[in-house]
Design a protein around this motif. Structure first.
Motif, mmCIF file in Angstrom:
data_model
loop_
_atom_site.group_PDB
_atom_site.id
_atom_site.type_symbol
_atom_site.label_atom_id
_atom_site.label_comp_id
_atom_site.label_asym_id
_atom_site.label_seq_id
_atom_site.Cartn_x
_atom_site.Cartn_y
_atom_site.Cartn_z
ATOM 1 N N LYS A 261 0.841 -1.195 0.000
ATOM 2 C CA LYS A 261 0.000 0.000 0.000
ATOM 3 C C LYS A 261 0.879 1.248 0.000
ATOM 4 C CE LYS A 261 -3.828 0.278 2.150
ATOM 5 N NZ LYS A 261 -4.878 0.401 3.195
ATOM 6 N N ILE A 262 0.381 2.299 -0.613
ATOM 7 C CA ILE A 262 1.093 3.573 -0.611
ATOM 8 C C ILE A 262 0.837 4.265 0.726
ATOM 9 C CG2 ILE A 262 1.241 5.858 -1.667
ATOM 10 C CD1 ILE A 262 0.521 4.623 -4.330
ATOM 11 N N VAL A 263 1.929 4.540 1.446
ATOM 12 C CA VAL A 263 1.792 5.182 2.759
ATOM 13 C C VAL A 263 2.278 6.624 2.730
ATOM 14 C CG1 VAL A 263 1.921 3.018 4.028
ATOM 15 C CG2 VAL A 263 4.034 4.238 3.473
ATOM 16 N N ALA A 264 2.963 7.013 1.652
ATOM 17 C CA ALA A 264 3.408 8.401 1.532
ATOM 18 C C ALA A 264 3.645 8.713 0.066
ATOM 19 C CB ALA A 264 4.683 8.649 2.332
ATOM 20 N N ASP A 265 3.305 9.941 -0.318
ATOM 21 C CA ASP A 265 3.486 10.357 -1.705
ATOM 22 C C ASP A 265 3.572 11.876 -1.728
ATOM 23 O OD1 ASP A 265 3.509 10.835 -4.400
ATOM 24 O OD2 ASP A 265 1.641 9.786 -4.847
ATOM 25 N N GLY A 266 4.744 12.388 -2.146
ATOM 26 C CA GLY A 266 4.895 13.838 -2.176
ATOM 27 C C GLY A 266 6.222 14.242 -2.764
ATOM 28 N N ASP A 267 6.564 15.542 -2.634
ATOM 29 C CA ASP A 267 7.836 16.013 -3.180
ATOM 30 C C ASP A 267 8.984 15.399 -2.402
ATOM 31 O OD1 ASP A 267 8.990 18.293 -1.174
ATOM 32 O OD2 ASP A 267 6.791 18.214 -1.141
ATOM 33 N N ARG A 268 10.134 15.347 -3.036
ATOM 34 C CA ARG A 268 11.270 14.618 -2.462
ATOM 35 C C ARG A 268 11.668 15.137 -1.088
ATOM 36 N NH1 ARG A 268 16.540 15.799 -5.645
ATOM 37 N NH2 ARG A 268 16.109 17.783 -4.596
ATOM 38 N N ASP A 269 11.876 16.405 -0.952
ATOM 39 C CA ASP A 269 12.384 16.940 0.314
ATOM 40 C C ASP A 269 11.378 16.742 1.437
ATOM 41 O OD1 ASP A 269 14.663 17.718 -1.027
ATOM 42 O OD2 ASP A 269 13.893 19.742 -1.456
ATOM 43 N N GLY A 270 10.096 16.927 1.135
ATOM 44 C CA GLY A 270 9.083 16.772 2.173
ATOM 45 C C GLY A 270 8.981 15.344 2.670
ATOM 46 N N VAL A 271 9.003 14.367 1.761
ATOM 47 C CA VAL A 271 8.905 12.963 2.165
ATOM 48 C C VAL A 271 10.159 12.538 2.916
ATOM 49 C CG1 VAL A 271 8.742 10.592 1.324
ATOM 50 C CG2 VAL A 271 7.321 12.382 0.306
ATOM 51 N N MET A 272 11.341 12.981 2.463
ATOM 52 C CA MET A 272 12.584 12.616 3.151
ATOM 53 C C MET A 272 12.597 13.164 4.571
ATOM 54 S SD MET A 272 14.426 10.660 1.326
ATOM 55 C CE MET A 272 15.935 10.775 2.291
ATOM 56 N N GLU A 273 12.110 14.396 4.749
ATOM 57 C CA GLU A 273 12.055 14.982 6.087
ATOM 58 C C GLU A 273 11.092 14.197 6.975
ATOM 59 O OE1 GLU A 273 12.974 17.511 9.192
ATOM 60 O OE2 GLU A 273 13.931 17.271 7.229
ATOM 61 N N LEU B 273 10.351 11.028 6.668
ATOM 62 C CA LEU B 273 10.983 9.744 6.984
ATOM 63 C C LEU B 273 12.004 9.896 8.108
ATOM 64 C CD1 LEU B 273 11.524 8.241 3.400
ATOM 65 C CD2 LEU B 273 10.008 7.345 5.178
ATOM 66 N N ARG B 274 12.791 10.964 8.061
ATOM 67 C CA ARG B 274 13.786 11.180 9.111
ATOM 68 C C ARG B 274 13.130 11.379 10.472
ATOM 69 N NH1 ARG B 274 16.782 14.003 5.027
ATOM 70 N NH2 ARG B 274 15.637 15.921 5.523
ATOM 71 N N LYS B 275 11.964 12.015 10.480
ATOM 72 C CA LYS B 275 11.273 12.273 11.745
ATOM 73 C C LYS B 275 10.381 11.112 12.175
ATOM 74 C CE LYS B 275 11.174 17.312 11.196
ATOM 75 N NZ LYS B 275 10.310 18.514 11.091
ATOM 76 N N GLY B 276 10.306 10.045 11.341
ATOM 77 C CA GLY B 276 9.480 8.889 11.690
ATOM 78 C C GLY B 276 7.997 9.165 11.615
ATOM 79 N N GLN B 277 7.606 10.143 10.791
ATOM 80 C CA GLN B 277 6.195 10.519 10.702
ATOM 81 C C GLN B 277 5.399 9.638 9.742
ATOM 82 O OE1 GLN B 277 6.429 14.632 9.542
ATOM 83 N NE2 GLN B 277 6.855 15.357 11.645
ATOM 84 N N ILE B 278 6.095 8.759 8.995
ATOM 85 C CA ILE B 278 5.407 7.871 8.050
ATOM 86 C C ILE B 278 5.314 6.486 8.679
ATOM 87 C CG2 ILE B 278 5.506 6.815 5.761
ATOM 88 C CD1 ILE B 278 7.009 9.276 4.789
ATOM 89 N N GLY B 279 4.110 6.062 8.967
ATOM 90 C CA GLY B 279 3.898 4.779 9.627
ATOM 91 C C GLY B 279 3.801 3.631 8.638
ATOM 92 N N ARG B 280 3.546 2.458 9.159
ATOM 93 C CA ARG B 280 3.418 1.255 8.342
ATOM 94 C C ARG B 280 1.965 1.069 7.922
ATOM 95 N NH1 ARG B 280 7.047 -3.689 10.330
ATOM 96 N NH2 ARG B 280 6.519 -4.182 8.159
#
Length: 733
Positions: A710-722, A724-731
């Protein structure tokens, strides 16, 4: 006018890019035969694309040949037959017709005006426009061969309830194509079996009439007559054998082509789990091929004449047919008794042989792994167990088959003894002559010979029958290309859309993708991230049409990819797989693999070499681009194999690039060089990168994160990377 099989005719094809027409114009069409076929298809309202007609066909230097023409025509819903005939003798009712001109040139003949000595034709480089040419000039260029092309009647779903036409069966349909040859074989066999009566009747007359009367003149007349018959018999036997071998050879070529085409065209979800076992199943076609050879056909054709020989023996001496009939019944009963066991042993032999072959292929393909894990003992043990079981089963099959042959020979000799035994009593009784006894003895052997041959072929029949059943399963596998028409999209923008896509691999328990919806605009650069096994590579395989979604749709330029011809779809997509596999041949062979009828432009080839990073390797090696890569690319390093995969992905200048871990085997310097080259090459192209390396994210402007399908995140590169670093994207839940 005699029609000839297209496969037996060899006409040169055009590989030139420019030559002169009969009307003085020049042609720049490389594959004129294909262009002529497209013209005829257009005339009959069967418009198709060149890719659809040539996909997977064995082209000659990228061009269609007369021998392959019927197979391409069949894909357009047409039938084709090559004929040798003068232009004026061609049947106007079958126009348009493709004319094969000298030097491999072609044109489509639409109409003839014999009074004005004019012909209306379509040349390949004029599209579908026709022109008038002089008939005399056209005849000077005409090679003497033409191809009739007519629409084939198409059955729809309403005809499914009617009994299936066996002529369309992949095996029996090909055999039926040679029915004229088999008809000649049957006629020859009738004559041969009638000639077989000559020797017994000759001996009968010599003993009963010539010897008692010392009629030497009659002796010479009979001897000359028998000698003439024997000469005709020899000629007919040689011709019969050559006809059967010719039919078998033609069938072999067509059947082998059909099997290979089905294997290459099968859907990925139908792919067998074991390559070695599947290859062994295909190799079993050898037994089918040998069974349809001369020995089998001749034995079957001779079988009905047993009744004729029995009837003649009955005329000579009715009592003499008793041992003959008893012998025939005994052979048939024993053969029927052995039939069940022979079938079981044949099936077992095929299965064990497939298993042993699977072990061999797997161990050779993974030889480094076997050695590294010290697994030689296990592999050797599996091989020897399979070999021992196969040896025992094969010995039983061979013994049972040879026992049928031996019993048949024993019965043949025993019947001969019984005929002589009964015949002597008939001679003493005065109801049979000495010549009649010898003639009956000779006819008894001739009558039992076809029975013995048929019995001997019983074991081979079961092996061939089992193999044919296996091949039937192969030919019933679903294929990618259907008979329905495809849209022709020679150019696409590169927009990709997944609309509520769900997908599960065959025999898998869980879905690999769950309700995936996303749109990638044309020219956009996207990275797909996620854990191992989350479905990243599956997305790319669905876009390539390797698999079909369980539900939902995958679209390119707002068109469901199932409407694309698979070959044309993949021509628009450059794909670098995670596990790179190269084919045996040179670097050039692997880079331009799948070039098709249009070939590869030198400029594109040089660009592919530069972008992929192969330029230093090619420049420094004496063989250059002709460097041999070995089977599977074993003569190259892992990074070099990846570079070759990148080169072949971009050599056709696709609108969409799919890269699955494209630099996983490269060092840091090679990866940086590739990133710079790709950045210069990729503007305007849709780029989808599957990677675990953050260094490749500089190539993209958008990131899609997938977890558990399933898609859990979709956006511009810098926003998604940030995030991911903060652990804001869950499973995924």
């Amino acid at each position: 006018m005699e029609h000839s099989d297209v496969e037996q005719h060899d006409v040169p094809t055009s590989t030139e890019t420019e030559s002169e027409h009969v009307d003085g114009t020049t042609s720049s069409v490389k594959d004129e035969l294909l262009a002529s076929l497209l013209t005829v298809a257009h005339i009959h309202d069967h418009d198709v694309s060149a890719d659809s007609l040539t996909a997977g066909l064995p082209l000659d230097e990228g061009s269609l040949t007369p021998s392959v023409f019927p197979r391409a025509a069949e894909r357009a819903g047409l039938t084709a037959r090559l004929v040798k005939s003068g232009i004026v003798r061609l049947n106007p009712a079958l126009f348009p017709v493709v004319l094969l001109l000298e030097a491999g040139r072609t044109c489509v003949l639409l109409d003839l005006d014999l009074r004005q000595r004019q012909a209306r034709v379509v040349f390949p480089d004029l599209g579908h426009a026709d022109t008038e040419v002089s008939l005399d000039e056209l005849q000077q260029r005409y090679s003497g061969s033409a191809i009739y092309v007519r629409p084939r009647f198409r059955f729809d779903a309403r005809s499914d309830d009617v009994k299936r036409d066996t002529s369309r069966h992949w095996f029996w349909g090909v055999i039926r194509e040679n029915r004229r040859l088999y008809r000649d074989v049957i006629l020859g066999s009738v004559a041969i079996n009638l000639f077989a009566l000559a020797m017994p009747l000759f001996v009968l007359n010599i003993y009963d009439r010539v010897v008692p009367n010392h009629a030497t003149e009659t002796l010479w007349v009979l001897s000359i007559g028998v000698f003439v018959v024997l000469c005709f018999d020899l000629v007919l036997r040689l011709m019969r054998s050559s006809f059967v071998d010719l039919a078998a050879s033609r069938a072999d070529v067509k059947l082998s082509s059909k099997i290979m085409a089905r294997v290459l065209g099968m859907r990925m979800e139908a792919r067998p789990q074991s390559t070695g076992s599947f290859v062994a199943m295909l190799q079993s076609f050898e037994s089918v091929r040998s069974f349809i050879g001369s020995a089998t056909v001749i034995a079957m054709v001779d079988l009905p004449f047993v009744l004729m020989f029995v009837a003649i023996i009955g005329i000579i001496g009715p009592a003499l047919i008793i041992p003959l009939v008893a012998g025939i019944i005994f052979i048939l009963l024993y053969a029927l008794a052995a039939q069940g066991k022979l079938h079981d042993l044949s099936e077992t032999t095929l299965k064990v042989s497939a298993q042993r072959n699977a072990t061999l292929v797997e161990s050779v393909a993974q030889l480094e792994t076997v050695k590294a894990l010290r697994g030689e003992s296990r592999v050797q043990g599996s091989w020897e167990q399979a070999s021992a079981f196969l040896s025992r089963t094969g010995a039983q099959l061979k013994f049972l088959g040879s026992s049928v042959t031996s019993i048949a020979q024993w019965v043949q000799h025993t019947v001969g003894v019984c005929v002589i035994l009964i015949g002597v009593y008939l001679i003493v009784d005065g109801s049979l002559t000495q010549g009649g006894l010898i003639a009956a003895y000779m006819l008894s052997s001739r009558a039992l010979a076809p029975i013995s041959q048929a019995a001997a072929l019983l074991a081979q029949y079961h092996q061939s029958s089992t193999a044919l059943e296996s091949l039937n399963r192969v030919m019933e596998l679903p294929v990618e290309r259907s008979e329905t028409g495809y849209i022709d999209r020679p150019v696409i923008k590169g927009e990709v859309k997944f609309d509520k896509v769900n997908f599960r691999y065959p025999q898998a328990e869980n879905d690999s993708l769950r309700d995936v919806s996303m749109t990638i605009q044309a020219g956009q650069k996207v990275a797909i991230l996620g854990r191992v096994g989350c479905g990243k590579s599956t997305l790319q395989k669905l876009l390539l049409g390797f698999y079909q979604p369980t539900s939902g749709a995958v679209m390119v330029d707002d068109i469901d990819i199932r409407q694309f011809d698979p070959l044309q779809l993949r021509r628009h997509i450059g794909y670098v797989p995670q596990d790179v596999q190269l084919l045996y041949g040179s670097l050039k062979d692997n880079i331009i693999a799948g070039g098709g009828s249009e070939g590869v432009d030198d400029e594109l080839l040089l660009t592919a070499i530069r972008v992929s990073g192969l330029e230093p390797l090619i420049s420094s090696h004496p063989q250059g681009i002709e460097l041999q890569v070995g089977e599977g690319g074993q003569m190259l390093s892992g990074g070099q194999r990846q570079a070759v995969a990148i080169a072949r992905a971009i050599v056709h200048d696709p609108a969409i690039l799919l890269l699955d871990e494209p630099t996983s085997a490269m060092d840091h310097a090679s990866e940086e060089a590739f990133k710079r080259s790709l950045s210069e090459y990729a503007p305007g192209k849709t780029l989808v990168v599957v990677t675990h390396r953050t260094s490749l994210l500089s190539l993209v402007d958008r990131i899609v994160v997938i977890d558990s399908g399933k898609i859990v995140a979709d956006g511009d590169r810098d926003g998604v990377m940030e995030a991911l670093r903060k652990g804001q994207i869950g499973r995924a839940s």
